[in-house]
Design an enzyme around this catalytic site. Structure first.
Site, PDB file in Angstrom:
ATOM      1  N   ASP A  32     -15.976  -4.443  -9.549  1.00  0.00           N
ATOM      2  CA  ASP A  32     -15.499  -3.378  -8.660  1.00  0.00           C
ATOM      3  C   ASP A  32     -13.974  -3.235  -8.689  1.00  0.00           C
ATOM      4  O   ASP A  32     -13.299  -3.336  -7.671  1.00  0.00           O
ATOM      5  CB  ASP A  32     -15.981  -3.624  -7.228  1.00  0.00           C
ATOM      6  CG  ASP A  32     -17.485  -3.451  -7.092  1.00  0.00           C
ATOM      7  OD1 ASP A  32     -17.923  -2.323  -6.816  1.00  0.00           O
ATOM      8  OD2 ASP A  32     -18.220  -4.437  -7.298  1.00  0.00           O
ATOM      9  N   HIS A  34     -12.437  -0.438  -9.599  1.00  0.00           N
ATOM     10  CA  HIS A  34     -12.164   0.906  -9.068  1.00  0.00           C
ATOM     11  C   HIS A  34     -10.825   1.457  -9.548  1.00  0.00           C
ATOM     12  O   HIS A  34     -10.021   1.973  -8.755  1.00  0.00           O
ATOM     13  CB  HIS A  34     -12.232   0.905  -7.546  1.00  0.00           C
ATOM     14  CG  HIS A  34     -13.622   0.806  -7.000  1.00  0.00           C
ATOM     15  ND1 HIS A  34     -14.425   1.909  -6.815  1.00  0.00           N
ATOM     16  CD2 HIS A  34     -14.369  -0.265  -6.638  1.00  0.00           C
ATOM     17  CE1 HIS A  34     -15.596   1.521  -6.345  1.00  0.00           C
ATOM     18  NE2 HIS A  34     -15.593   0.200  -6.235  1.00  0.00           N
ATOM     19  N   ASP A  72     -18.446  -0.629 -11.768  1.00  0.00           N
ATOM     20  CA  ASP A  72     -17.377   0.135 -11.110  1.00  0.00           C
ATOM     21  C   ASP A  72     -16.000  -0.261 -11.636  1.00  0.00           C
ATOM     22  O   ASP A  72     -15.059  -0.509 -10.863  1.00  0.00           O
ATOM     23  CB  ASP A  72     -17.434  -0.027  -9.585  1.00  0.00           C
ATOM     24  CG  ASP A  72     -18.465   0.888  -8.941  1.00  0.00           C
ATOM     25  OD1 ASP A  72     -19.068   1.705  -9.667  1.00  0.00           O
ATOM     26  OD2 ASP A  72     -18.683   0.783  -7.721  1.00  0.00           O
ATOM     27  N   ASN A 141     -22.179   2.359  -9.638  1.00  0.00           N
ATOM     28  CA  ASN A 141     -22.596   3.654  -9.108  1.00  0.00           C
ATOM     29  C   ASN A 141     -21.475   4.692  -9.183  1.00  0.00           C
ATOM     30  O   ASN A 141     -21.730   5.894  -9.102  1.00  0.00           O
ATOM     31  CB  ASN A 141     -23.069   3.510  -7.655  1.00  0.00           C
ATOM     32  CG  ASN A 141     -22.002   2.951  -6.741  1.00  0.00           C
ATOM     33  OD1 ASN A 141     -21.417   1.910  -7.017  1.00  0.00           O
ATOM     34  ND2 ASN A 141     -21.730   3.637  -5.641  1.00  0.00           N
ATOM     35  N   HIS A 142     -20.223   4.247  -9.356  1.00  0.00           N
ATOM     36  CA  HIS A 142     -19.109   5.194  -9.471  1.00  0.00           C
ATOM     37  C   HIS A 142     -18.908   5.677 -10.900  1.00  0.00           C
ATOM     38  O   HIS A 142     -18.489   6.813 -11.100  1.00  0.00           O
ATOM     39  CB  HIS A 142     -17.811   4.554  -8.960  1.00  0.00           C
ATOM     40  CG  HIS A 142     -17.664   4.593  -7.469  1.00  0.00           C
ATOM     41  ND1 HIS A 142     -16.837   5.470  -6.811  1.00  0.00           N
ATOM     42  CD2 HIS A 142     -18.264   3.863  -6.509  1.00  0.00           C
ATOM     43  CE1 HIS A 142     -16.923   5.269  -5.507  1.00  0.00           C
ATOM     44  NE2 HIS A 142     -17.778   4.293  -5.298  1.00  0.00           N
ATOM     45  N   HIS A 240     -25.604  -4.311 -10.029  1.00  0.00           N
ATOM     46  CA  HIS A 240     -24.683  -3.560  -9.170  1.00  0.00           C
ATOM     47  C   HIS A 240     -25.513  -2.764  -8.180  1.00  0.00           C
ATOM     48  O   HIS A 240     -25.847  -1.602  -8.411  1.00  0.00           O
ATOM     49  CB  HIS A 240     -23.823  -2.627 -10.036  1.00  0.00           C
ATOM     50  CG  HIS A 240     -22.645  -2.053  -9.311  1.00  0.00           C
ATOM     51  ND1 HIS A 240     -21.377  -2.586  -9.403  1.00  0.00           N
ATOM     52  CD2 HIS A 240     -22.538  -0.987  -8.478  1.00  0.00           C
ATOM     53  CE1 HIS A 240     -20.543  -1.871  -8.670  1.00  0.00           C
ATOM     54  NE2 HIS A 240     -21.229  -0.897  -8.098  1.00  0.00           N
ATOM     55  N   HIS A 268     -20.962  -4.324  -6.495  1.00  0.00           N
ATOM     56  CA  HIS A 268     -21.119  -3.219  -5.545  1.00  0.00           C
ATOM     57  C   HIS A 268     -20.658  -3.577  -4.134  1.00  0.00           C
ATOM     58  O   HIS A 268     -19.984  -2.760  -3.491  1.00  0.00           O
ATOM     59  CB  HIS A 268     -22.564  -2.715  -5.489  1.00  0.00           C
ATOM     60  CG  HIS A 268     -22.738  -1.524  -4.600  1.00  0.00           C
ATOM     61  ND1 HIS A 268     -22.100  -0.318  -4.826  1.00  0.00           N
ATOM     62  CD2 HIS A 268     -23.462  -1.340  -3.466  1.00  0.00           C
ATOM     63  CE1 HIS A 268     -22.441   0.545  -3.876  1.00  0.00           C
ATOM     64  NE2 HIS A 268     -23.256  -0.055  -3.045  1.00  0.00           N
ATOM     65  N   HIS A 270     -18.227  -5.081  -1.509  1.00  0.00           N
ATOM     66  CA  HIS A 270     -16.790  -5.263  -1.657  1.00  0.00           C
ATOM     67  C   HIS A 270     -16.232  -6.489  -0.947  1.00  0.00           C
ATOM     68  O   HIS A 270     -15.113  -6.912  -1.254  1.00  0.00           O
ATOM     69  CB  HIS A 270     -16.044  -4.011  -1.173  1.00  0.00           C
ATOM     70  CG  HIS A 270     -16.031  -2.905  -2.164  1.00  0.00           C
ATOM     71  ND1 HIS A 270     -15.023  -1.959  -2.215  1.00  0.00           N
ATOM     72  CD2 HIS A 270     -16.889  -2.590  -3.166  1.00  0.00           C
ATOM     73  CE1 HIS A 270     -15.276  -1.104  -3.204  1.00  0.00           C
ATOM     74  NE2 HIS A 270     -16.412  -1.468  -3.780  1.00  0.00           N
TER      75      HIS A 270
END
Length: 583
Positions: A32, A34, A72, A141-142, A240, A268, A270
């Protein structure tokens, strides 16, 4: 016993008893990242990429064999050019080089490679690249695959994969319709590695809808292609999904994975729970690294963020958390105004006194965050690392306004802290205590509550009662759009909401107007009524093309999923796989 109490009462984490460097696989574990989150923010825009750079530097510092990411990597489904440029530049800078890769690939290097091309799926098997630290990653998922073109659904990881920077694993096709769902499962093919006497299997499952994953696991239709001597391998599963329950099937239960798995790396979620936790009744552990950047001002994001050095030898492993220094300090506090008024002795009807009290609480939080940063810097200096320049902290004050008739403007309130915190616009959030539902009253969960005129609700609570997809569809259906099609606009808004694609609506409008202009261009002088007729016909043609393309894409995805299912006719939970020397 609460979750926190249960977590603190866990037995000590596993360790390697007699370590041998020739047989120990060293992995840097993260998830993650991001990258690209809030990239247009003048203060926080570079936070995610700066921390990703730190993660790569930690991989070099600790001389790892490879990096393992659990989804992610990017915050947006379509990352910006600048975001891709910076990510690819960092990967090239820190993962390419003359350092020999000491983990031998035992599985088929052609498994998962780009269709129609000759280069292998695993980058360090390609003689054209000089890879020093391989990177293996699943999608989240992002940054999940989208589209149904000739190459199938693609995502940003596919771009990094064919460029030789990342080894993309855990990608598979799923049918769109529920009709095909009952005849297909999830096939998980591993990346099999060896270093000395240690054999490692990496099993990746990119993000799918939680209901689907729950169904596949419950139906025993997650097919793990494992070596015949699987008990001699250390097996890691990357996924995830939601770990915290959001509904009956809107999460994945911790105890539903195969007994041959030794470690589950959970992406996933955080909040950082990176120290391995045993699962009741199972032989495997779960590690939840958490995100490397705060993408919301929630309690879980305030926990100090880490990556981990994972070491594996034979069937033993140990995990050493590594704190991330470039993460912006974040402190959060909850205040109940009615209780604070009794303790501090101020009048709840006086907005000036309320504002004065809240400012004092924010000032205290800023002081707390700055002290936290100074302590981290001091410890780093003691360990021989360089001091980092001061970063403006993230501060969130959650205020329960139950019983308060009027409150101040949060944005105007935050202006007083400009230059002292990184998030002055949303430092303050108001909410009211929810009234408990009366006994015997049925709650219609599946029906959206579109009546938001209750004066006792705050703006955020009113918005929480609306289902965006339903609201958009109902709004568009009564607008009688003259130029833009409802279907395409609904899809664009859905991409904006669910995938955080901030350009989706703008791109859809530009494409639609360009198509309409091309349909009416080239005509001679016409009057206004004829223009209206031409636009109506052009819109009808555009809507028809949209419907046909959507049907065609659906058919293409179904056909592709069906073809792959035919290739994998054996529907057992465990599949034997020759490891090519994995004795």
């Amino acid at each position: 016993m609460s979750d926190d109490e249960g977590r603190f009462s866990q037995p000590p984490p596993p360790v390697i008893q007699d370590a041998s460097s020739d047989d120990t696989i060293r992995i840097l574990l993260a998830t993650d990242n991001h990258i690209g989150y809030n990239e247009r923010d003048p203060i926080r825009g570079q936070d995610s990429i700066n921390t990703f750079k730190e993660i790569l530097q930690l991989a070099v510092k600790h001389d790892v064999d490879f990096i393992l990411l659990a989804g992610d990597l990017f915050h947006e489904n379509k990352p910006s050019r600048e975001c891709l440029y910076q990510t690819m530049a960092l990967l090239r800078e820190y993962t390419m080089g003359n350092k020999p890769v000491q983990v031998e690939l035992l599985s088929d290097p052609e498994e998962g490679k780009a269709t129609g091309f000759s280069f292998p799926a695993v980058n360090y098997e390609d003689p054209n690249f000089n890879v020093g630290i391989p990177v293996f990653s699943i999608h989240g998922n992002h940054d999940d695959p989208q589209g149904a073109g000739a190459e199938g659904a693609l995502c940003a990881l596919d771009v990094l994969s064919v460029s030789g920077l990342v080894n993309y694993m855990g990608k598979f096709d799923l049918p769109i319709s529920d009709a095909n769902a009952s005849t297909t499962g999830i096939a998980v093919r591993p990346v099999l590695l060896r270093k000395g006497t240690t054999y490692l299997g990496l099993y990746g499952i990119g993000n799918v809808k939680d209901q689907r994953m729950h169904f596949e696991l419950r139906s025993n239709r997650v097919r793990m292609f494992m070596p015949r001597d699987k008990d001699n391998w250390f097996n890691i599963l990357l996924l995830h999904q939601n770990r915290v329950k959001h509904g009956p099937q809107e999460s994945v239960p911790e105890g539903m994975f195969d007994d041959s798995i030794d470690l589950v790396v959970w992406g996933h979620e955080h909040d950082c729970r990176i120290v391995p936790e045993p699962v009741a009744g199972k032989n495997y552990y779960i590690s939840q690294p958490g995100s490397s950047v705060a993408t919301s001002l929630a309690d879980g994001e305030a926990i100090q963020k880490h990556v981990a050095l994972l070491q594996i030898q034979g069937k033993e492993f140990q995990m050493d958390p590594l704190p991330l220094r470039t993460v912006r300090p974040f402190v959060i506090e909850n205040v109940v105004l009615s209780e604070a008024a009794e303790e501090e002795g101020f009048d709840l009807s006086d907005q000036i006194e309320i504002s004065k009290f809240l400012k004092s609480r924010v000032n205290a939080l800023i002081e707390q965050a700055n002290q936290l940063w100074d302590e981290r810097n001091a410890k780093a200096i003691e360990d021989g690392e360089e001091e980092l320049p001061h970063m403006l902290p993230l501060v969130r004050l959650k205020v329960d306004t139950t019983g308060v008739t009027a409150t101040s403007n949060p944005i105007r309130f935050g202006q007083d802290f400009q230059g002292r915190i990184a998030n002055p616009r949303d430092v303050l959030v108001f909410h009211r205590s929810k009234k408990p539902a009366a006994r015997g009253v049925k709650v219609a969960i599946d029906e959206p509550e579109l009546s938001i005129d209750d004066p006792s609700l705050t703006v955020s609570e009113k918005l929480a009662k609306i289902r965006v997809e339903t609201l958009v569809n109902e709004y568009l259906s009564v607008q009688e759009l003259q130029l833009l099609g409802e279907g395409g606009m609904s899809d664009a808004i859905q991409m904006y909401v669910e995938k955080d694609d901030i350009h989706a609506i703008e791109q859809h409008v530009a494409r639609s107007l360009k198509t309409l202009m091309s349909n009416v261009a080239g005509s001679e002088e016409i009057d206004e009524e004829e223009v209206v007729d031409m636009l109506v016909k052009a819109k009808e043609r555009h809507d028809k093309d949209y419907a046909e393309n959507k049907a065609k894409n659906t058919t293409a995805k179904k056909s592709k999923a069906s073809a792959r299912d035919d290739e994998q006719s054996d529907d057992s939970m465990m599949m034997d796989l020759d490891a090519g020397g994995g004795g």
